[in-house]
Design a protein around this motif. Structure first.
Motif, short mmCIF file in Angstrom:
data_model
loop_
_atom_site.label_atom_id
_atom_site.label_comp_id
_atom_site.label_asym_id
_atom_site.label_seq_id
_atom_site.Cartn_x
_atom_site.Cartn_y
_atom_site.Cartn_z
N UNK A 52 0.83 -1.21 0.19
CA UNK A 52 -0.29 -0.13 0.14
C UNK A 52 0.89 1.44 0.08
N UNK A 53 2.07 1.07 0.48
CA UNK A 53 3.06 2.27 0.55
C UNK A 53 4.42 2.02 -0.51
N UNK A 54 4.35 0.92 -0.74
CA UNK A 54 5.59 0.63 -1.54
C UNK A 54 4.88 -0.07 -2.72
N UNK A 55 4.91 0.67 -3.93
CA UNK A 55 4.08 0.09 -5.23
C UNK A 55 5.05 -0.84 -6.02
N UNK A 56 6.37 -0.80 -5.69
CA UNK A 56 7.41 -1.57 -6.47
C UNK A 56 8.13 -2.75 -5.44
N UNK A 57 7.25 -3.08 -4.35
CA UNK A 57 7.51 -4.21 -3.57
C UNK A 57 7.52 -5.45 -4.25
N UNK A 58 8.55 -6.19 -4.24
CA UNK A 58 8.69 -7.70 -4.31
C UNK A 58 8.91 -8.56 -3.37
N UNK A 59 7.93 -9.56 -2.98
CA UNK A 59 8.33 -10.46 -2.00
C UNK A 59 8.70 -11.76 -2.50
N UNK A 60 9.95 -12.32 -2.12
CA UNK A 60 10.37 -13.60 -2.54
C UNK A 60 10.27 -14.71 -1.39
N UNK A 61 9.56 -15.74 -1.67
CA UNK A 61 9.20 -16.95 -0.82
C UNK A 61 9.98 -18.02 -1.31
N UNK A 62 10.88 -18.50 -0.34
CA UNK A 62 11.51 -19.57 -0.73
C UNK A 62 11.06 -20.67 0.35
N UNK A 63 10.27 -21.53 0.06
CA UNK A 63 9.75 -22.61 0.94
C UNK A 63 10.66 -23.74 1.35
N UNK A 64 10.66 -24.09 2.45
CA UNK A 64 11.73 -25.03 3.36
C UNK A 64 11.56 -26.21 2.28
N UNK A 65 10.35 -26.62 1.95
CA UNK A 65 9.93 -27.84 1.27
C UNK A 65 9.54 -27.22 -0.17
N UNK A 66 10.37 -27.60 -1.19
CA UNK A 66 10.03 -26.95 -2.58
C UNK A 66 8.55 -27.31 -3.07
N UNK A 67 8.30 -28.83 -2.74
CA UNK A 67 6.98 -29.47 -3.28
C UNK A 67 5.69 -28.66 -2.84
N UNK A 68 5.94 -27.67 -1.80
CA UNK A 68 4.89 -26.82 -1.47
C UNK A 68 4.70 -25.56 -2.44
N UNK A 69 5.49 -25.63 -3.30
CA UNK A 69 5.29 -24.27 -4.30
C UNK A 69 4.19 -24.07 -4.93
N UNK A 70 3.50 -25.14 -5.47
CA UNK A 70 2.12 -24.91 -5.94
C UNK A 70 0.84 -24.46 -5.39
N UNK A 71 1.38 -24.92 -3.79
CA UNK A 71 -0.06 -24.36 -3.09
C UNK A 71 0.30 -23.08 -2.68
N UNK A 72 1.53 -22.55 -2.56
CA UNK A 72 1.72 -21.29 -2.03
C UNK A 72 1.34 -20.21 -3.17
N UNK A 73 1.59 -20.59 -4.47
CA UNK A 73 1.23 -19.93 -5.74
C UNK A 73 -0.33 -19.72 -5.78
N UNK A 74 -1.11 -20.80 -5.43
CA UNK A 74 -2.34 -20.80 -5.46
C UNK A 74 -3.02 -19.75 -4.46
N UNK A 75 -2.30 -19.96 -3.31
CA UNK A 75 -3.13 -19.20 -2.39
C UNK A 75 -2.64 -17.52 -2.57
N UNK A 76 -1.44 -17.44 -2.82
CA UNK A 76 -1.11 -15.85 -3.08
C UNK A 76 -1.92 -15.47 -4.40
#
Length: 423
Positions: free
Chosen positions: A255-279
């Protein structure tokens, strides 16, 4: 008596163990192509000459062992090193990073026949266990063959200490099987002695002696270019229950940083799909590294669900949240981020790295937060205030530079044990 009881329980539990391992195979947590190693059957030939065996549970312990591997190989030019771990992720990292004359195998399941098969084939000249990896058959069968053993960089948490104290006879049998122990802290050293360990010495944390994580320079250059128009921060090694909070932080800050990029590295890579779906469901433009999706100026969240690339993302980010600490998972290792000039933030649950965290706290090299609103304030502070960011990152790097003599001391101990054995 204790081992007979332990093996009797294992025998009764064999069907459950088989079902558990079958589930792990189906879910991809076990390596199908190399599963025979888990049964004690080797997949490569034993090299001729002296062989030192290092056992590490998972990624963190295995990475800590790399400096020890280098030191042991440099000490004796014709020596070979066998490194065992129990997880696919650690195996893949070891296969990439182990030097010449060192190689990886999966540790056998702790059934007596599998352990015996493993030891009879490899015939190690010495065995080193990293941190707190206690498998009764592996320990006792090794000791019964008069193989010199050390418990290295040992860490006994309060929870583990209370558990072992309830089985004091069993703990004394197991811990006394090691010929010597080096501890991460005075507290762990005292606990080891009380549990029956012999020749215990406090040296400090071997994690302080590790080299910075490696990086693919081409990948770093490419990502640096694609993220140059963003303010970027990293949530590293996240666990279930944290990713939602990380996305909440992004929502607050965007809301105050329009150019913000959040990088998420899951501890277990197989969770990537569910994180993408949630976000994505919450309305954020989310891209996924494992699918080779590219970052653009409109990207909000980048899910880096790959293996062995934390060195890349720590170099990319100035501000890092250490995962496993907003939920009760005990936290992840902050050392790797500290070596690469990151301002370190973490939650209240750093029990797995309590001694390391205490060192950072004493050196003003970290910030503890309790929830998503506090995390959002801390991220905003250190992203926008370069002087504060550089100060806390510099403090953390100073802490991480300690302990350069620890590895050399352990190598000297191993050399002495092997010299005694040869004479």
């Amino acid at each position: 008596m204790y081992m007979a009881l332990y093996n009797g329980v294992l025998c009764l539990a064999s069907p459950l163990i088989s079902q558990h391992m079958s589930r792990r195979l189906r879910s991809g947590k076990e390596d199908v192509a190399r599963y025979s190693e888990r049964l004690g059957t080797p997949s490569v030939a034993r090299p001729e000459g002296e062989l030192v065996w290092i056992h590490a549970a998972s990624v963190g312990e295995a990475i800590s062992a790399l400096s020890l591997v280098d030191g042991l190989l440099e000490s004796t030019p014709d020596r070979h090193i066998l490194v065992t771990t129990g997880t696919r992720t650690s195996a893949e990292i070891m296969c990439e990073r182990l030097p010449t004359r060192a190689f990886h195998q999966y540790v056998p399941i702790d059934k007596k026949e599998y352990v015996a098969r493993f030891l009879e084939y490899w015939r190690p000249d010495a065995g080193l266990w990293m941190e707190s990896e206690i498998w009764p058959n592996l320990i006792r069968e090794t000791a019964s063959r008069q193989i010199p053993t050390m418990l290295v960089n040992a860490r006994i948490t309060d929870k583990s200490f209370r558990k072992w104290r309830r089985f004091s006879g069993f703990s004394r049998l197991l811990f006394s099987s090691f010929e010597s122990c080096t501890a991460q802290s005075e507290i762990s050293a005292d606990r080891l002695r009380r549990l029956g360990a012999r020749d215990v010495e406090y040296l400090g944390n071997l994690k302080f002696a590790a080299d910075p994580l490696p990086v693919d320079e081409e990948a770093l250059a490419a990502l640096s270019e694609s993220t140059r128009d963003h303010q970027l921060w990293l949530a590293a090694s996240t666990h279930p229950g944290e990713d939602e909070q990380i996305v909440e932080v992004h929502k607050i800050l965007s809301q105050v940083m329009s150019d913000l990029l959040t990088v998420i590295v899951p501890r277990h890579p197989e969770r990537g799909d569910e994180i993408v779906e949630m976000a994505s469901r919450l309305g954020f433009n989310t891209v996924q590294r494992s699918r080779d999706e590219k970052i653009t100026v409109s990207t909000d969240i980048y899910v880096a669900d790959t293996i062995g690339e934390l060195g890349l993302f720590y170099r990319l980010a100035d501000v890092v949240f250490i995962g496993g600490s907003l939920v009760e998972k005990g936290g992840q290792n902050p050392m790797e981020a500290a070596r690469l000039d990151c301002a370190i933030l973490h939650g209240p649950h750093m029990e797995n790295f309590s001694e390391v965290t205490a060192e950072f706290k004493a050196g003003s090299g970290e910030v503890e937060i309790r929830n998503a609103p506090e995390l959002s304030k801390a991220v905003a502070t250190y992203l926008t205030n370069q002087a504060k960011r550089e100060k806390i990152a510099g403090n953390a790097k100073n802490v991480a530079s300690k302990g350069t003599e620890i590895c050399a001391t352990i190598v000297a101990k191993v050399d002495h044990k092997l010299k005694e054995r040869r004479s």
